[in-house]
Design a protein around this motif. Structure first.
Motif, PDB file in Angstrom:
ATOM      1  N   LEU A 171      46.751  31.910  41.635  1.00  0.00           N
ATOM      2  CA  LEU A 171      46.635  33.364  41.476  1.00  0.00           C
ATOM      3  C   LEU A 171      47.389  34.140  42.545  1.00  0.00           C
ATOM      4  O   LEU A 171      48.057  35.126  42.236  1.00  0.00           O
ATOM      5  N   SER A 172      47.310  33.683  43.776  1.00  0.00           N
ATOM      6  CA  SER A 172      47.941  34.414  44.867  1.00  0.00           C
ATOM      7  C   SER A 172      49.431  34.105  44.993  1.00  0.00           C
ATOM      8  O   SER A 172      50.258  35.026  44.978  1.00  0.00           O
ATOM      9  N   LYS A 201      43.596  35.513  51.647  1.00  0.00           N
ATOM     10  CA  LYS A 201      43.228  35.588  53.067  1.00  0.00           C
ATOM     11  C   LYS A 201      41.789  36.085  53.219  1.00  0.00           C
ATOM     12  O   LYS A 201      41.015  35.532  53.999  1.00  0.00           O
ATOM     13  N   TYR A 202      41.418  37.114  52.466  1.00  0.00           N
ATOM     14  CA  TYR A 202      40.047  37.635  52.518  1.00  0.00           C
ATOM     15  C   TYR A 202      39.032  36.552  52.166  1.00  0.00           C
ATOM     16  O   TYR A 202      37.991  36.429  52.805  1.00  0.00           O
ATOM     17  N   LEU A 203      39.342  35.781  51.135  1.00  0.00           N
ATOM     18  CA  LEU A 203      38.435  34.724  50.682  1.00  0.00           C
ATOM     19  C   LEU A 203      38.267  33.654  51.761  1.00  0.00           C
ATOM     20  O   LEU A 203      37.145  33.233  52.058  1.00  0.00           O
ATOM     21  N   ILE A 204      39.360  33.249  52.360  1.00  0.00           N
ATOM     22  CA  ILE A 204      39.319  32.235  53.421  1.00  0.00           C
ATOM     23  C   ILE A 204      38.519  32.749  54.625  1.00  0.00           C
ATOM     24  O   ILE A 204      37.669  32.043  55.171  1.00  0.00           O
ATOM     25  N   ALA A 263      36.169  34.717  42.170  1.00  0.00           N
ATOM     26  CA  ALA A 263      37.325  33.814  42.143  1.00  0.00           C
ATOM     27  C   ALA A 263      37.152  32.759  41.054  1.00  0.00           C
ATOM     28  O   ALA A 263      38.100  32.446  40.320  1.00  0.00           O
ATOM     29  N   THR A 264      35.949  32.225  40.936  1.00  0.00           N
ATOM     30  CA  THR A 264      35.666  31.238  39.893  1.00  0.00           C
ATOM     31  C   THR A 264      35.914  31.833  38.513  1.00  0.00           C
ATOM     32  O   THR A 264      36.537  31.198  37.652  1.00  0.00           O
ATOM     33  N   ILE A 289      38.857  27.932  46.618  1.00  0.00           N
ATOM     34  CA  ILE A 289      39.719  28.668  47.549  1.00  0.00           C
ATOM     35  C   ILE A 289      41.166  28.200  47.417  1.00  0.00           C
ATOM     36  O   ILE A 289      42.091  29.019  47.350  1.00  0.00           O
ATOM     37  N   SER A 290      41.362  26.903  47.357  1.00  0.00           N
ATOM     38  CA  SER A 290      42.701  26.340  47.228  1.00  0.00           C
ATOM     39  C   SER A 290      43.357  26.746  45.902  1.00  0.00           C
ATOM     40  O   SER A 290      44.520  27.178  45.871  1.00  0.00           O
TER      41      SER A 290
END
Length: 124
Positions: free
Chosen positions: A68-69, A80-83, A43-44, A61-62
């Motif tokens: 992106l999302s 959602k997967y990341l959270i 993600a980074t 995450i935010s």
């Protein structure tokens, strides 16, 4: 590709391998933790490729959701997967004696592999 993006993607791939190794040994909490860190670094990298810099886990995450999302650059399921991986990793690390079961570890690892692949393509 920027060097920092490349380094984060390499870290993500390394964490996937570590997660697989831990899973094969039955270390489910470790599997979850390494899978999450693979997602965090992927993600980074994806954010850095868009010139968006964040450092904390919550900020990554935010920003992933915001930049992106929500705009549709990646399917919302990845946010959602990341959270979910972040939450499970925190629970396993800090709510001892919580132990992730084999199914949770397997799902988290599989999602991390998908996540890293998507972020790698996005980073470019």
């Amino acid at each position: 590709m920027r060097k920092d993006v490349q380094r984060h993607l390499q870290s993500a791939e390394m964490f996937i391998k570590e997660s697989e190794h831990l899973f094969s040994g039955g270390f489910h909490n470790g599997t979850v933790a390494r899978a999450y860190y693979a997602m965090f670094h992927a993600a980074t990298a994806a954010l850095l490729a868009k010139n968006i810099e964040r450092t904390s886990h919550h900020a990554i995450i935010s920003a992933f959701g915001e930049f992106l999302s929500k705009p549709g650059l990646v399917d919302e399921k990845f946010h959602k997967y990341l959270i979910e991986a972040f939450t499970l990793r925190n629970d396993c690390d800090y709510l001892a004696p919580l132990v992730a079961d084999k199914s949770q570890a397997s799902v988290t690892l599989q999602r991390a592999k998908e996540f890293v692949e998507v972020c790698s393509k996005l980073a470019g």
